[in-house]
Design a protein around this motif. Structure first.
Motif, PDB file in Angstrom:
ATOM      1  N   ALA A 111       0.820  -1.213   0.000  1.00 14.96           N
ATOM      2  CA  ALA A 111       0.000   0.000   0.000  1.00 14.96           C
ATOM      3  C   ALA A 111       0.853   1.262   0.000  1.00 14.96           C
ATOM      4  O   ALA A 111       0.483   2.278  -0.587  1.00 14.96           O
ATOM      5  CB  ALA A 111      -0.937   0.002   1.200  1.00 14.96           C
ATOM      6  N   ASP A 112       1.996   1.202   0.654  1.00 16.21           N
ATOM      7  CA  ASP A 112       2.885   2.365   0.703  1.00 16.21           C
ATOM      8  C   ASP A 112       3.454   2.726  -0.666  1.00 16.21           C
ATOM      9  O   ASP A 112       3.991   3.826  -0.845  1.00 16.21           O
ATOM     10  CB  ASP A 112       4.029   2.120   1.687  1.00 16.21           C
ATOM     11  N   ARG A 113       3.327   1.820  -1.621  1.00 16.89           N
ATOM     12  CA  ARG A 113       3.841   2.083  -2.970  1.00 16.89           C
ATOM     13  C   ARG A 113       2.744   2.568  -3.918  1.00 16.89           C
ATOM     14  O   ARG A 113       3.011   2.820  -5.097  1.00 16.89           O
ATOM     15  CB  ARG A 113       4.487   0.808  -3.523  1.00 16.89           C
ATOM     16  N   VAL A 114       1.544   2.714  -3.409  1.00 17.72           N
ATOM     17  CA  VAL A 114       0.446   3.233  -4.230  1.00 17.72           C
ATOM     18  C   VAL A 114       0.594   4.752  -4.351  1.00 17.72           C
ATOM     19  O   VAL A 114       0.786   5.454  -3.358  1.00 17.72           O
ATOM     20  CB  VAL A 114      -0.917   2.884  -3.603  1.00 17.72           C
ATOM     21  N   THR A 115       0.496   5.259  -5.565  1.00 17.36           N
ATOM     22  CA  THR A 115       0.630   6.699  -5.794  1.00 17.36           C
ATOM     23  C   THR A 115      -0.648   7.357  -6.315  1.00 17.36           C
ATOM     24  O   THR A 115      -0.745   8.581  -6.307  1.00 17.36           O
ATOM     25  CB  THR A 115       1.769   6.977  -6.795  1.00 17.36           C
ATOM     26  N   SER A 116      -1.611   6.576  -6.769  1.00 21.04           N
ATOM     27  CA  SER A 116      -2.844   7.158  -7.300  1.00 21.04           C
ATOM     28  C   SER A 116      -4.050   6.334  -6.883  1.00 21.04           C
ATOM     29  O   SER A 116      -4.255   5.221  -7.385  1.00 21.04           O
ATOM     30  CB  SER A 116      -2.806   7.249  -8.834  1.00 21.04           C
ATOM     31  N   ALA A 117      -4.824   6.886  -5.959  1.00 19.76           N
ATOM     32  CA  ALA A 117      -6.084   6.273  -5.537  1.00 19.76           C
ATOM     33  C   ALA A 117      -6.832   7.302  -4.696  1.00 19.76           C
ATOM     34  O   ALA A 117      -6.204   8.120  -4.004  1.00 19.76           O
ATOM     35  CB  ALA A 117      -5.851   5.004  -4.725  1.00 19.76           C
ATOM     36  N   GLY A 118      -8.148   7.252  -4.755  1.00 18.70           N
ATOM     37  CA  GLY A 118      -8.922   8.138  -3.894  1.00 18.70           C
ATOM     38  C   GLY A 118      -8.753   7.773  -2.439  1.00 18.70           C
ATOM     39  O   GLY A 118      -8.546   8.626  -1.577  1.00 18.70           O
ATOM     40  N   ALA A 119      -8.838   6.480  -2.138  1.00 21.27           N
ATOM     41  CA  ALA A 119      -8.586   5.958  -0.793  1.00 21.27           C
ATOM     42  C   ALA A 119      -8.074   4.539  -0.942  1.00 21.27           C
ATOM     43  O   ALA A 119      -8.469   3.814  -1.864  1.00 21.27           O
ATOM     44  CB  ALA A 119      -9.859   5.980   0.058  1.00 21.27           C
ATOM     45  N   VAL A 120      -7.187   4.128  -0.030  1.00 24.26           N
ATOM     46  CA  VAL A 120      -6.578   2.801  -0.079  1.00 24.26           C
ATOM     47  C   VAL A 120      -7.014   2.017   1.158  1.00 24.26           C
ATOM     48  O   VAL A 120      -6.942   2.529   2.285  1.00 24.26           O
ATOM     49  CB  VAL A 120      -5.040   2.899  -0.113  1.00 24.26           C
ATOM     50  N   PHE A 121      -7.458   0.796   0.942  1.00 22.76           N
ATOM     51  CA  PHE A 121      -7.964  -0.070   1.996  1.00 22.76           C
ATOM     52  C   PHE A 121      -7.023  -1.268   2.112  1.00 22.76           C
ATOM     53  O   PHE A 121      -6.877  -2.041   1.163  1.00 22.76           O
ATOM     54  CB  PHE A 121      -9.392  -0.505   1.685  1.00 22.76           C
ATOM     55  N   VAL A 122      -6.391  -1.400   3.255  1.00 19.48           N
ATOM     56  CA  VAL A 122      -5.249  -2.292   3.399  1.00 19.48           C
ATOM     57  C   VAL A 122      -5.621  -3.564   4.152  1.00 19.48           C
ATOM     58  O   VAL A 122      -6.086  -3.506   5.299  1.00 19.48           O
ATOM     59  CB  VAL A 122      -4.099  -1.571   4.129  1.00 19.48           C
ATOM     60  N   GLY A 123      -5.426  -4.705   3.510  1.00 19.56           N
ATOM     61  CA  GLY A 123      -5.602  -5.987   4.162  1.00 19.56           C
ATOM     62  C   GLY A 123      -7.015  -6.526   4.094  1.00 19.56           C
ATOM     63  O   GLY A 123      -7.959  -5.856   3.655  1.00 19.56           O
ATOM     64  N   ALA A 124      -7.161  -7.754   4.572  1.00 15.85           N
ATOM     65  CA  ALA A 124      -8.430  -8.480   4.442  1.00 15.85           C
ATOM     66  C   ALA A 124      -9.547  -7.890   5.284  1.00 15.85           C
ATOM     67  O   ALA A 124     -10.724  -8.144   5.014  1.00 15.85           O
ATOM     68  CB  ALA A 124      -8.216  -9.945   4.830  1.00 15.85           C
ATOM     69  N   TRP A 125      -9.224  -7.085   6.300  1.00 16.83           N
ATOM     70  CA  TRP A 125     -10.237  -6.628   7.237  1.00 16.83           C
ATOM     71  C   TRP A 125     -10.551  -5.145   7.078  1.00 16.83           C
ATOM     72  O   TRP A 125     -11.102  -4.514   7.980  1.00 16.83           O
ATOM     73  CB  TRP A 125      -9.797  -6.956   8.672  1.00 16.83           C
ATOM     74  N   SER A 126     -10.226  -4.596   5.905  1.00 18.82           N
ATOM     75  CA  SER A 126     -10.518  -3.177   5.622  1.00 18.82           C
ATOM     76  C   SER A 126     -11.270  -3.057   4.301  1.00 18.82           C
ATOM     77  O   SER A 126     -10.770  -2.468   3.334  1.00 18.82           O
ATOM     78  CB  SER A 126      -9.212  -2.379   5.564  1.00 18.82           C
ATOM     79  N   PRO A 127     -12.492  -3.619   4.211  1.00 14.24           N
ATOM     80  CA  PRO A 127     -13.231  -3.554   2.954  1.00 14.24           C
ATOM     81  C   PRO A 127     -13.682  -2.129   2.639  1.00 14.24           C
ATOM     82  O   PRO A 127     -13.821  -1.294   3.531  1.00 14.24           O
ATOM     83  CB  PRO A 127     -14.438  -4.467   3.203  1.00 14.24           C
ATOM     84  N   VAL A 128     -13.922  -1.870   1.368  1.00 16.65           N
ATOM     85  CA  VAL A 128     -14.387  -0.550   0.946  1.00 16.65           C
ATOM     86  C   VAL A 128     -15.681  -0.159   1.651  1.00 16.65           C
ATOM     87  O   VAL A 128     -15.892   1.009   1.999  1.00 16.65           O
ATOM     88  CB  VAL A 128     -14.574  -0.514  -0.584  1.00 16.65           C
TER      89      VAL A 128
END
Length: 440
Positions: A352-369
């Protein structure tokens, strides 16, 4: 049901990659041409136009364009206790996050006697759009209102479409949520006409023609359909806007460690918003892709909005994208710039720390949109259609302006006077330099 795009073994330029990735076909420019007469009509005729357009598009002619106090009271009284508790928790979490977003004023002493300060000031008045088409969105009330309140905005107006089965009033849960937040200026107006109401204001009260129904705002925020986005485009410059929000999007970057049931459920959760909703899985695992396809077939059949989900998943905006490795997957999701991006991989935080373009980032199995849609504390009004490359989701910053305050004393100005004059003369603007010389 959902198509596949196989990028394994291929090296694409950024342009070619963007052309290959799925995207909803939304023509905001064409929609703007369609809604321009509606916007002009509201600007010209005010309340009368709003009633005519509500009858045309919503199937009801509202008796009250501005929601009366008794409607808030009735909606609050009828609110399901479980929904009230959920809304109160959502408000508390969103407020906690947004209170921390307020930037600090700053002061820089450029030289002795030379000071530049920057103050963050809220806009005077905002208009907040809350959709009410295929679904109703009290959660959007929370996201819009709390961000504006935490920015210190003094005047808030909410618009939401009139409901045919509610005597022309907005959805009662929307009204109850406004009441929970202390907002009592709400208008029964939707679509492009609501955007025009907020941008230009409107004359003609509920009872007397010629009176002011609504004063114009400075900023309009909130999600809506393509016609709302088109109307925002038309009034941009008259007012500020958050973005031209399009259909919702979810992208999931996953490897073989991801749970196919989780992935399928999350794709379906966003596909149920709209037939144009985009659901994209980017994965290194052919086995996961096949398992997700199988789970989708089962989940779609059993969901309440199955027809809508089926159209969304089968459309050109949705796909499973196969990539060679996570580096290639990151290149894909960064090019795509999703509204919502889930990372379901081993060591998801590092990815996730390497993502540069997204409105919001949801990290891992327990963080659904869907957590972010309601109760994560983050804001769910996010850039779509690749706009995450250059814009942010809604937040306190959406309602603030940075104002610079310059204060030099005699000696500080004298120290740079000759240099100001030299630059003014170089630009062929000698009166600029003379304005400095005149002080000495």
């Amino acid at each position: 049901m959902i198509s596949r795009i196989d990028l394994r073994g291929r090296t694409l330029s950024r342009r070619a990659l963007l052309e290959t990735l799925p995207r909803a076909k939304v023509d905001v420019e064409q929609a703007a041409q369609q809604v321009a007469p509606l916007v002009a009509d509201v600007r010209e005729r005010g309340a009368a136009a709003l009633r005519d357009l509500a009858a045309r598009f919503d199937g009801v002619r509202p008796t009250h364009l501005r929601v009366p106090a008794e409607a808030f009271a009735a909606a609050s009284e009828a609110l399901d206790p479980a929904v009230r508790a959920a809304l109160e928790e959502t408000i508390a979490r969103v407020r906690r996050v947004h209170a921390a977003q307020r930037p600090a004023d700053l002061r820089v002493d450029v030289a002795p006697g030379a000071q530049v300060r920057q103050r963050w000031l809220p806009v005077r008045r905002v208009g907040l759009y809350v959709p009410g088409g295929l679904a109703v969105y009290p959660s959007s009330v929370v996201m819009n209102v709390v961000a504006a309140q935490e920015a210190g905005v003094g005047s808030l107006a909410v618009v939401s479409p009139p409901q045919k089965d509610r005597d022309g009033l907005p959805d009662p849960v929307v009204l109850a949520t406004c009441a929970l937040l202390g907002v009592d200026e709400v208008y029964a107006a939707g679509g492009a006409q609501a955007v025009a109401l907020l941008a230009y204001g409107a004359a003609g009260s509920d009872d007397v023609d010629g009176e002011v129904l609504c004063e114009p705002v400075d900023v309009i925020t909130g999600p809506g359909n393509v016609y709302v986005a088109a109307a925002k485009r038309l009034v941009r410059g008259v007012v500020g806007i958050d973005s031209e929000a399009g259909p919702t999007e979810i992208a999931i970057l996953a490897d073989g460690t991801a749970d196919a049931t989780h992935v399928a459920a999350d794709l379906v959760s966003q596909a149920e918003h709209d037939p144009l909703a985009a659901a994209v899985l980017v994965t290194t695992s052919v086995e996961l892709a096949g398992a997700v396809e199988a789970r989708l077939a089962d989940r779609v059949e059993g969901t309440r909005n199955a027809a809508r989900v089926q159209v969304a998943l089968s459309g050109p905006q949705s796909a499973i994208v196969l990539v060679d490795d996570l580096d290639a997957g990151l290149e894909v999701v960064n090019a795509y710039g999703a509204e919502h991006l889930e990372i379901q991989t081993a060591d998801a935080s590092a990815v996730a720390d390497r993502v540069t373009s997204a409105g919001a980032v949801f990290v891992g199995a327990w963080s659904p949109v869907s957590l972010g849609d309601y109760m994560a504390g983050s804001n769910h009004v996010l850039p779509t259609g690749g706009c995450a490359h250059f814009s942010s989701g809604l937040g306190v910053h959406s309602f603030l302006r940075a104002v610079q305050v310059v204060e030099y004393d005699h000696d500080a100005l004298a120290a740079v006077a000759d240099r100001v004059v030299a630059l003014a003369d170089a630009e062929g603007l000698p009166a600029h330099g003379e304005a400095v010389r005149a002080r000495f």
